[in-house]
Write an enzyme that holds these catalytic residues in place. Sequence first.
Site: not given
Lengths: 476, 392
Positions: A394, A446
């Site tokens: 992005t 994660h």
Amino acid sequence: MSRIKEFNLPDLGEGLTEGEILAWLVKVGDVIELNQPIVEVETAKAAVEIPAKWAGQVQAIFHPEGATVEVGTPIIAIDTDPGAGPIEESTTAGLPTPSAASLAAVEIAPEEGMVEPGLIGGAAPGGRTAVLVGYGPRNAPAKRRPRKGVVPTQAAAAPVQAAPVPAPVSPAPVVNGTGRAGGPVLAKPPVRKLAKDLGVDLAALAGSGPLGSITREDVQRAASAPAAAEPLTVAAPAAANFGADREQRIPVKGVRKLTAENMSRSAFTAPHVTEFLTVDVTRAMKALDRLRERREWRDVRVSPLLLVAKAVLLAVKRHPMVNSTWAGDEIVVKDYVNLGIAAATERGLIVPNIKDAGRLSLRELADALTALVQTAKAGRTSPADMSGGTLTITNVGVFGVDTGTPILPPGESAILAFGAVRELPWVHKGKVKPRLVTTLGLSFDHRIIDGELGSKFLRDIGDFLADPEAALLAWT
Amino acid sequence: MAKGDPGVTSRGRRAAPRSKRAAAAGEPELVQLLTPDGERIESALGPDGTEYRVDFTDEEYRGLYRDLVLVRKLDAEATALQRQGELGLWASLLGQEAAQVGSGRALRTQDMAFPTYREHGVLYCRGIDPIMPLGLFRGVDQGGWDPNEFKFNMYTIVIGAQTLHATGYAMGVAMDGKTGSDDGEAVIAYFGDGATSQGDVNEAFVWASVFNAPLVFFCQNNQYAISEPLERQTRVPLYRRAGGFGFPGVRVDGNDVLASYAVTRHALDTARHGQGPSLIEAYTYRMGAHTTSDDPTRYRIASEVEAWRAKDPIARMKAFLTKQQIADESFFTEIDEQAKAESVHLRERVLAMPNPEPVTMFDHVYPNGSPELDEQRAQFTKYMESFEGSAH
């Protein structure tokens, strides 16, 4: 009525759109009876024989065996009065090409130059929008409603509109409703209802649906389009949108709704970690300049984003695990990178991706990026372009900010925010110097990616951007 | 036709021998009066000992033949029209002509019939113009004949639903005191083998049984519920299901127009005399596809179709008429010509069917209209008028 009659492939099942010619049971010149089997056609539902609709002599066969033909397309022409002598000029005018009348009857605009080789006469109708899912050809010429080909006249009429912005996204009411040359606005009743509910004027929209009709998406796009499409005198129209309580209620629809759903889902299911890295990209920017100067790159749009994309793709090769999906009881690691590029469009945020970007050369990558951005800006990004992304960049830098903590697109495990490239005081070779610096922000899932892996991945991207030439030499 | 009441029924003894031919074929008891070879069987016994026989005049035999041929030809024309894009769908009755003509001709004027969507032969026998259902399948009307005028309900697409309608109707007939005499009323409900697995049909059996409704359940067992074979519907012959519900059941050769007539006439008469419902399983075969959207070659083998082709209802009738010198070649030619002319006439009328004005969809929702509907109609009319140059 003409003695030459064309038989259009009917909908042989219920709601079928096409059929395959399995075998012709007659040939040109054959004299046939009413209801004599003439052709075997296989559809998604059944293989059936079609009986002749008229007695007469086969004048032309428009599609060979094995051809897939859209419902409503002429497949055979029959001379219903072969004993009446040679065919007059007027009756042959449309033959052996399917006549204009037959095309009009199925409301398909013929596409020029679409010639199928090996056919008698050859021309096939541009039948990609067979709207006739109903029950067969009509006897009388169909009422002519505005067709796709008519739509451009709306664009031609655009100057009468206040703002010459691309018509599809203008939510501004166009007072002059007569600007539409082709007749009525085409839209299904539910779409009209939606437009009414959202306060969108259908007459101001150009439809993207069949025959130029206005679709639900067109309306939603218009309703959710930012004020940019409105005249630049921002204050006045903005104020007009607020009611007495000075609050404005905007329906959550379309891209906004989808974005909200995806972001909520991702934010609350994938445990994100975000890491940052600030990099001196002065060398990289110089490398880009040198690239632009090369003759073969002269016409190519070269942007910092291109280098970031290349950096990401190379880093993925070194750390394939970041290009993966959490699938509940397993982790799907992908050998291909469908590189998503978040794009701010007038419709809102969309994330089209470049398919298998890891296989592209830098030049191909540049072209793909350019095409992707242009398609997105034009609002023509297809759902296929937006699905299947594996890793995303992005480019928040274009908005002048340094970085962010991006939220993962659902199904992806890493997203890189690319901040603005600024000239800042930077310690370079022991001295503080003005250097071009940017900050990268990498969010990762994660569950899959530990801090070590995420850090190494981000570090590699940074290393590439700090010194692309050396990284290329070292890694490839 | 067949006003001479040849559907003679008399109680025989249970010990009487059944049709040897059917027993030899290893099939369950099958009432048959005309073999596939065109041999007449004088009489046949049902499982409860009922003796079935017919006694038609030559003219009536020829009339039945004409019905069979015409019904088949008109059906074939409708199938062709669908293939040519003139009908949206068609459910062919090919192979089932005898079951439909036999049962249809057994109906008396006052009897009420509840069809599925395949009873084109019964519809024909009820004197309804064969063009009527074609409007439905062309999508230009709702198939609008007057069920009360012709004593033939609307086609029912929902599988088995009409058996409940028929049961309620028949219960009403009984409550109106219209049963109990030779002129009593009876009701017949048509359905297929697949429908016997529906809850509706089983509920209808229960209600008709316990309320002694004057109803004949006429099941055309054409061996397939679309693609699902009979062995996926039942472990016992379907007609025996009736026993569990408390009324008689009989299996008839559904490709035998004479036996179909005799068995139906008897069951109707039982019903009209207030003796309650019965189940007829007309054992037949759907020679064509389930509908024009179906491809039967995907689920059944050609040899099976060929075996049934040998039992064709029209061929055996023709053989019988020829052997008995009831009709000659000129008669058959004349019938073929008549059938062809009628089918051409049918085609012309189908092609000439006007597309209805869209606004007519509001016409028959309520008998006396409603304010809300009137408003919708007005809105819709306005919408249609918004089309430039519209002729709507």
